[in-house]
Enzyme design. Structure first.
Site, short mmCIF file in Angstrom:
data_model
loop_
_atom_site.label_atom_id
_atom_site.label_comp_id
_atom_site.label_asym_id
_atom_site.label_seq_id
_atom_site.Cartn_x
_atom_site.Cartn_y
_atom_site.Cartn_z
N PHE A 184 -1.49 -5.60 7.53
CA PHE A 184 -2.35 -4.86 6.61
C PHE A 184 -1.45 -4.03 5.70
O PHE A 184 -0.59 -3.30 6.17
CB PHE A 184 -3.30 -3.93 7.38
CG PHE A 184 -4.21 -3.15 6.45
CD1 PHE A 184 -5.36 -3.73 5.92
CD2 PHE A 184 -3.89 -1.86 6.08
CE1 PHE A 184 -6.18 -3.02 5.05
CE2 PHE A 184 -4.71 -1.14 5.20
CZ PHE A 184 -5.85 -1.73 4.68
N ASP A 230 6.84 -1.84 5.81
CA ASP A 230 5.65 -1.02 5.59
C ASP A 230 5.55 -0.06 6.77
O ASP A 230 5.09 -0.43 7.85
CB ASP A 230 4.41 -1.92 5.49
CG ASP A 230 3.13 -1.12 5.24
OD1 ASP A 230 3.15 0.11 5.44
OD2 ASP A 230 2.11 -1.73 4.89
N LYS A 278 0.27 7.97 4.41
CA LYS A 278 -0.41 8.59 5.54
C LYS A 278 0.23 9.92 5.97
O LYS A 278 0.00 10.92 5.32
CB LYS A 278 -0.53 7.58 6.69
CG LYS A 278 -1.47 6.42 6.33
CD LYS A 278 -2.09 5.75 7.52
CE LYS A 278 -3.28 4.89 7.13
NZ LYS A 278 -2.99 3.49 6.83
C1 LIG Z 1 -3.18 2.59 5.70
C2 LIG Z 1 -2.17 1.54 5.46
C3 LIG Z 1 -1.95 1.01 4.17
C4 LIG Z 1 -2.79 1.40 2.98
O1 LIG Z 1 -2.76 2.75 2.69
P1 LIG Z 1 -3.92 3.38 1.73
O2 LIG Z 1 -3.50 4.80 1.59
O3 LIG Z 1 -5.23 3.20 2.43
O4 LIG Z 1 -3.87 2.63 0.45
C5 LIG Z 1 -0.95 0.07 4.03
N1 LIG Z 1 -0.21 -0.34 5.07
C6 LIG Z 1 -0.39 0.14 6.31
C7 LIG Z 1 0.49 -0.32 7.42
C8 LIG Z 1 -1.39 1.08 6.55
O5 LIG Z 1 -1.59 1.54 7.79
#
Ligand SMILES: *Cc1c(COP(=O)(O)O)cnc(C)c1O
Length: 395
Positions: free
Chosen positions: A128, A213, A242
């Protein structure tokens, strides 16, 4: 009639008006223990005095300038990130998906600036990376992409953990490998440290870029500031968000000077990215989190919660298949026959908040500074939730 708020979320019927530490209070005055931290965002819990002070102080000075001018808080936060990580340079965003967009653009531009026709990015099933067109195209799962085509080309999706497929997939057009060191939405699936090292070696061998990521697993969540540090490797590009804002919208794309070689003036931008308010809060978060005593505490708390969850899993082995994850990024893998959403809901009934994930996993992502007593109380409530799920199934 459609609701005024576009109905893209299935929301729990809970309305919170206040938070303090690991606790949230509803408008009706009920208290909930927060084991979700707004999906790994409230790294320092709710209403942390130092974050409030940083935000209030900056709010009285200036809110917004645009990147047409120097922003001292942005410079200071970039310098702090460069000094504490592999990175030489940082682009600030307002969200994780935007940080990923910058990561993807940085990788593509790196090769195009060198006159090389390498653009393909290898990604993994269960990943994701956000909800923009580029980031859903990167993840590739139908539940994210269905109906939103045509998708962005240039991604190659591989099964998670299939080394042979990975070696076979690298070709003359491969630009980068993109991976979450621990999949969050995918169900707290960790990439073993030797595999992270293997990915680094593979990228070096083929002259391609490693993009991590760490939006969910970074910022101290696994007991080191970033997860890849535990493998003794560094990426070329990394997306962060985050936890870095502690609840204020803030993201960052970190890169080495080499990887960012194409990102010269005029190539990328953001109106709000790196604004003074966000960066003032980000600096305060870094001040609290990016130091060894704090991270050692995260590791100690991790041991505590893992032990208690282990006991819980033993006691409820008929529902809980295993405990997954590291640090304070943990998951209860729920056995087939019970939906993870039912456990999350039973948790809410027991006044402990958790987050559902893919692979039938209940995510446990408490604030990194959660007191020991709150850990014990939260696990006790989770036990009550599991017992209630069992009682309901038996009834
Ligand atoms: C939450 C998340 C995203 C996306 O972040 P947003 O602030 O919702 O755009 C991308 N990669 C990972 C691993 C995430 O947990």
């Amino acid at each position: 009639m459609i609701s005024p708020v576009m109905p893209t979320y299935a929301r729990a019927p809970l309305e919170f008006e206040r938070g303090e530490g690991a606790w949230l209070m509803t408008t009706g005055g009920e208290t909930y223990l927060d084991f979700g931290a707004g999906i790994a965002v409230n790294a320092l819990g709710h209403a942390h005095p130092k974050l409030i002070a940083a935000l209030e102080t900056q709010a009285r000075r200036v809110w917004h300038l645009s990147n047409l001018y120097e922003i001292p808080q942005q410079k200071a936060l970039a310098a702090r990130l460069v000094e504490t990580t592999f990175a030489d340079t940082v682009f600030f965003t307002n969200s994780g998906a935007e940080a990923m967009e910058c990561a993807i653009k940085t990788a593509r531009k790196h090769f195009s600036a060198k006159g090389e026709d390498r653009f393909e990015i290898i990604t993994f099933e269960g990943s994701f990376h956000g909800r923009t067109i580029a980031t859903i195209s990167a993840a590739g799962a139908e539940k994210l992409t269905k109906g939103f085509g045509p998708l962005l080309p240039g991604f190659r999706h591989l099964p998670f953990g299939d080394h042979d497929a990975l070696h076979a997939a690298i070709g003359p057009q491969t630009a980068a490998i993109l991976i979450e060191p621990i999949q969050g939405e995918g169900g707290i699936r960790s990439v073993p440290t030797q595999c992270l090292r293997g990915l680094r070696e593979l990228c070096d061998k083929h002259g391609i870029l490693l993009i991590l990521d760490e939006i969910q697993c970074g910022m101290g969540r696994t007991g080191t500031l970033f997860k890849h540090e535990q493998a003794g490797i560094a990426p070329d590009i990394m997306a962060v968000a985050k936890g870095i804002g502690g609840g204020f919208p803030l993201g960052a794309c970190l890169a080495t000077e080499h990887a960012a070689s194409g990102m010269v003036a005029g190539t990328h931008g953001s109106t709000y990215g790196g604004n003074p308010l966000a960066c003032a809060v980000g600096l305060a978060v870094m001040e609290e989190v990016a130091n060894e005593p704090f991270l050692a505490e995260v590791r100690r708390k991790s041991g505590l919660i893992a032990q208690r969850l282990g006991e819980l899993a033993d006691e409820h082995a008929d529902i809980v298949e295993e405990i997954r994850g590291e640090g304070l990024m943990l998951g209860l893998k729920i056995r087939e026959g019970t939906a993870c959403g039912d456990v999350v809901q039973a948790g809410r009934d027991a006044h402990v908040l958790t987050v559902p994930a893919g692979d039938n996993v209940v995510r446990i992502l408490p604030p990194l500074n959660i007191p020991d007593a709150d850990i014990a109380e939260g696990v006790r409530r989770l036990g009550a939730a599991l017992a209630a799920v069992k009682a309901k199934a038996g009834a």
